[in-house]
Design an enzyme around this catalytic site. Sequence first.
Site, PDB file in Angstrom:
ATOM      1  N   MET A  73       0.826  -1.213   0.000  1.00  0.00           N
ATOM      2  CA  MET A  73       0.000   0.000   0.000  1.00  0.00           C
ATOM      3  C   MET A  73       0.856   1.258   0.000  1.00  0.00           C
ATOM      4  O   MET A  73       0.819   2.078   0.918  1.00  0.00           O
ATOM      5  CB  MET A  73      -0.942  -0.018   1.202  1.00  0.00           C
ATOM      6  CG  MET A  73      -1.839  -1.248   1.265  1.00  0.00           C
ATOM      7  SD  MET A  73      -2.828  -1.484  -0.231  1.00  0.00           S
ATOM      8  CE  MET A  73      -3.966  -0.110  -0.055  1.00  0.00           C
ATOM      9  N   HIS A  74       1.655   1.380  -1.023  1.00  0.00           N
ATOM     10  CA  HIS A  74       2.470   2.586  -1.205  1.00  0.00           C
ATOM     11  C   HIS A  74       2.744   2.700  -2.694  1.00  0.00           C
ATOM     12  O   HIS A  74       3.210   1.740  -3.322  1.00  0.00           O
ATOM     13  CB  HIS A  74       3.787   2.470  -0.426  1.00  0.00           C
ATOM     14  CG  HIS A  74       4.802   3.526  -0.773  1.00  0.00           C
ATOM     15  ND1 HIS A  74       4.769   4.793  -0.221  1.00  0.00           N
ATOM     16  CD2 HIS A  74       5.861   3.507  -1.614  1.00  0.00           C
ATOM     17  CE1 HIS A  74       5.781   5.505  -0.710  1.00  0.00           C
ATOM     18  NE2 HIS A  74       6.450   4.738  -1.558  1.00  0.00           N
ATOM     19  N   ILE A  75       2.438   3.848  -3.262  1.00  0.00           N
ATOM     20  CA  ILE A  75       2.673   4.051  -4.690  1.00  0.00           C
ATOM     21  C   ILE A  75       4.149   4.341  -4.908  1.00  0.00           C
ATOM     22  O   ILE A  75       4.684   5.345  -4.422  1.00  0.00           O
ATOM     23  CB  ILE A  75       1.808   5.210  -5.232  1.00  0.00           C
ATOM     24  CG1 ILE A  75       0.327   4.855  -5.099  1.00  0.00           C
ATOM     25  CG2 ILE A  75       2.154   5.491  -6.692  1.00  0.00           C
ATOM     26  CD1 ILE A  75      -0.609   6.008  -5.430  1.00  0.00           C
ATOM     27  N   LEU A  76       4.806   3.446  -5.616  1.00  0.00           N
ATOM     28  CA  LEU A  76       6.237   3.600  -5.883  1.00  0.00           C
ATOM     29  C   LEU A  76       6.457   4.564  -7.044  1.00  0.00           C
ATOM     30  O   LEU A  76       5.780   4.484  -8.068  1.00  0.00           O
ATOM     31  CB  LEU A  76       6.856   2.241  -6.204  1.00  0.00           C
ATOM     32  CG  LEU A  76       6.927   1.281  -5.007  1.00  0.00           C
ATOM     33  CD1 LEU A  76       7.145  -0.145  -5.490  1.00  0.00           C
ATOM     34  CD2 LEU A  76       8.024   1.701  -4.035  1.00  0.00           C
ATOM     35  N   HIS A 135      -4.004  -5.971  -8.314  1.00  0.00           N
ATOM     36  CA  HIS A 135      -4.955  -4.881  -8.086  1.00  0.00           C
ATOM     37  C   HIS A 135      -6.378  -5.440  -8.140  1.00  0.00           C
ATOM     38  O   HIS A 135      -6.740  -6.133  -9.104  1.00  0.00           O
ATOM     39  CB  HIS A 135      -4.793  -3.789  -9.143  1.00  0.00           C
ATOM     40  CG  HIS A 135      -5.700  -2.621  -8.928  1.00  0.00           C
ATOM     41  ND1 HIS A 135      -5.635  -1.828  -7.805  1.00  0.00           N
ATOM     42  CD2 HIS A 135      -6.710  -2.116  -9.688  1.00  0.00           C
ATOM     43  CE1 HIS A 135      -6.557  -0.874  -7.883  1.00  0.00           C
ATOM     44  NE2 HIS A 135      -7.221  -1.031  -9.006  1.00  0.00           N
TER      45      HIS A 135
END
Length: 225
Positions: A103-106, A138
Amino acid sequence: MSSNKRKIAVLISGSGTNLQALIDALDTPALPDAEINLVLSNRKAAYGLTRAAQANPPIPTAYLALQPYLKQNPGKTREDYDAEVAKIVLRTKPDLVVLAGWMHILSERFLELLDGRKVVEGEEGISPSKPIPVINLHPALPGQFDGAGAIERAFEAFQKGEILRSGAMVHRVVKDVDRGEPLVVREVPFEQGESLEDYEKRLHGVEHDIIVEATKKVLDETKPL
C-alpha cells in the site's frame, strides 16, 4: 536458498494472504523452480512478516516505513525512500518483484533502479545487469477503479446499478498507477443481496489464484535461454 531457483522478492503491507498463496505454491507445478528470498513490509505490524518467518524454510524479511525514514533522514524525500526500498530489494538479486498488497505508490525512482535505467550510487554490484520485472495485484478490472479503495468503490457502483461485475488483475508496474500491461485478468460478477464482506471474500479467492499464475508467467518469460 538454492542458487538454481528463480528468486522472488515480495512487497507487502498487511496480513499477507496473497504472500501465503505464493508460499503455498512453491515447489508445486503452479510455481516450480522458484523461491521467495525477501519479504519487505512498509508496516512493522504486518502479519505477512510473521508468515514469512514461519515458512519452511523461513524467508528473510525487511521493514522500512516512509514516515520513520523521513524523520530519521532530514532533507530526504519520498523518492529517496523509494530508492532505499529499491536497494533493499536489489541486494537480494531477484528475478522478479511482486507487489502483493503493497500500500504505497512507488515512484519512477524505484522503477528506474529496478530496470537499470539508473545505477545505484554508493553500492557496487547491486545494479541489475538486465531489467527486473515488477508486477502488482490490483482488485479491479483494467481501467475500472485505479488506485486505493477499489473494492469498496466497485461495490458502491454495483449498488447504484452502474456495473454488474468487477474483478482483479495482475499487471506490470509502470509510472502511472494501475495502468501497466495486464498479465492475468479475472472477472468476478456481483451477486444480488450479498454484502461487501461476502464479495470481498470471493474476490480474495480469485486474487490468490491469479497472483500465482502471473508470477509463474513472468518467471517463465524471464528464463535464461
